[in-house]
Design a protein around this motif. Structure first.
Motif, PDB file in Angstrom:
ATOM      1  N   SER A  70       0.837  -1.056   0.005  1.00  0.00           N
ATOM      2  CA  SER A  70       0.097   0.002   0.036  1.00  0.00           C
ATOM      3  C   SER A  70       0.791   1.293  -0.048  1.00  0.00           C
ATOM      4  O   SER A  70       0.573   2.237  -0.748  1.00  0.00           O
ATOM      5  CB  SER A  70      -0.879   0.019   1.243  1.00  0.00           C
ATOM      6  OG  SER A  70      -1.864   1.163   1.342  1.00  0.00           O
ATOM      7  N   ASP A  71       2.123   1.283   0.816  1.00  0.00           N
ATOM      8  CA  ASP A  71       2.763   2.220   0.804  1.00  0.00           C
ATOM      9  C   ASP A  71       3.423   2.771  -0.429  1.00  0.00           C
ATOM     10  O   ASP A  71       3.610   3.689  -0.938  1.00  0.00           O
ATOM     11  CB  ASP A  71       3.934   2.081   1.958  1.00  0.00           C
ATOM     12  CG  ASP A  71       4.715   3.442   2.247  1.00  0.00           C
ATOM     13  OD1 ASP A  71       4.131   4.526   2.260  1.00  0.00           O
ATOM     14  OD2 ASP A  71       6.082   3.206   2.168  1.00  0.00           O
ATOM     15  N   ASP A  87       0.940   4.145  -2.894  1.00  0.00           N
ATOM     16  CA  ASP A  87       0.920   5.693  -2.577  1.00  0.00           C
ATOM     17  C   ASP A  87       1.934   6.434  -3.295  1.00  0.00           C
ATOM     18  O   ASP A  87       1.997   7.498  -3.924  1.00  0.00           O
ATOM     19  CB  ASP A  87       0.851   5.932  -1.089  1.00  0.00           C
ATOM     20  CG  ASP A  87      -0.594   5.406  -0.378  1.00  0.00           C
ATOM     21  OD1 ASP A  87      -1.509   5.176  -1.493  1.00  0.00           O
ATOM     22  OD2 ASP A  87      -0.462   5.181   0.876  1.00  0.00           O
ATOM     23  N   THR A  96       1.886   9.064  -6.000  1.00  0.00           N
ATOM     24  CA  THR A  96       2.437  10.509  -5.839  1.00  0.00           C
ATOM     25  C   THR A  96       3.642  11.159  -6.992  1.00  0.00           C
ATOM     26  O   THR A  96       3.575  11.984  -7.418  1.00  0.00           O
ATOM     27  CB  THR A  96       3.263  10.636  -4.548  1.00  0.00           C
ATOM     28  OG1 THR A  96       2.031  10.262  -3.519  1.00  0.00           O
ATOM     29  CG2 THR A  96       3.571  11.952  -4.231  1.00  0.00           C
TER      30      THR A  96
END
Length: 142
Positions: free
Chosen positions: A119-120, A123, A127
């Motif tokens: 998930s990180d 993200d 970004t």
């Protein structure tokens, strides 16, 4: 240039992922359709020129997309009351439903496409891609 060298080019990797995303979405609304519907979902009736300018789509391509959306009952074009030479375009309830369904499918496709990422990592990828995209968004010329 070898395949290994290509696998170190972010643009090559992005294109490969785009191809895979298209494969997963085959048969669904295409990207231009989704883009136009998403814009229309945020608007009241809007002039075709404004759609073209905002989503950065060549007018002739937009007409083809709108023809398809209208044929499918997802959008409606009417003569502009203020200027009879122009058309005002709006999304229909059927179009809103199709957009919601397509976005749900897109999320499922992304789960499959980005399965190896945490998930990180997802993200961070989002970004970085958004940063690169927005840098060029104002520079694009059709």
């Amino acid at each position: 240039m070898s395949i290994d060298q290509l696998l170190h080019l972010p643009s090559y990797l992005m294109l490969g992922l785009v191809r895979e995303a298209r494969r997963l979405a085959r048969g669904d609304l295409r990207g231009p359709h989704v883009t136009v519907l998403a814009f229309l979902a945020e608007q009241e009736a809007v002039a075709q020129k404004r759609i073209s300018d905002t989503v950065r789509m060549v007018a002739s391509d937009l007409v083809a997309v709108l023809d398809d959306l209208e044929r499918r009952g997802f959008a409606l074009r009417r003569r502009d009351d203020q200027d009879r030479r122009r058309f005002a375009v709006s999304i229909t309830e059927t179009g809103r439903r199709a957009l919601r369904e397509r976005l749900e499918k897109a999320r499922a496709h992304e789960e499959e496409l980005l399965a190896p990422l945490t998930s990180d990592e997802r993200d961070k990828l989002t970004t970085l891609l958004r940063k690169a995209y927005l840098h060029h968004a104002d520079l694009r010329v059709d």
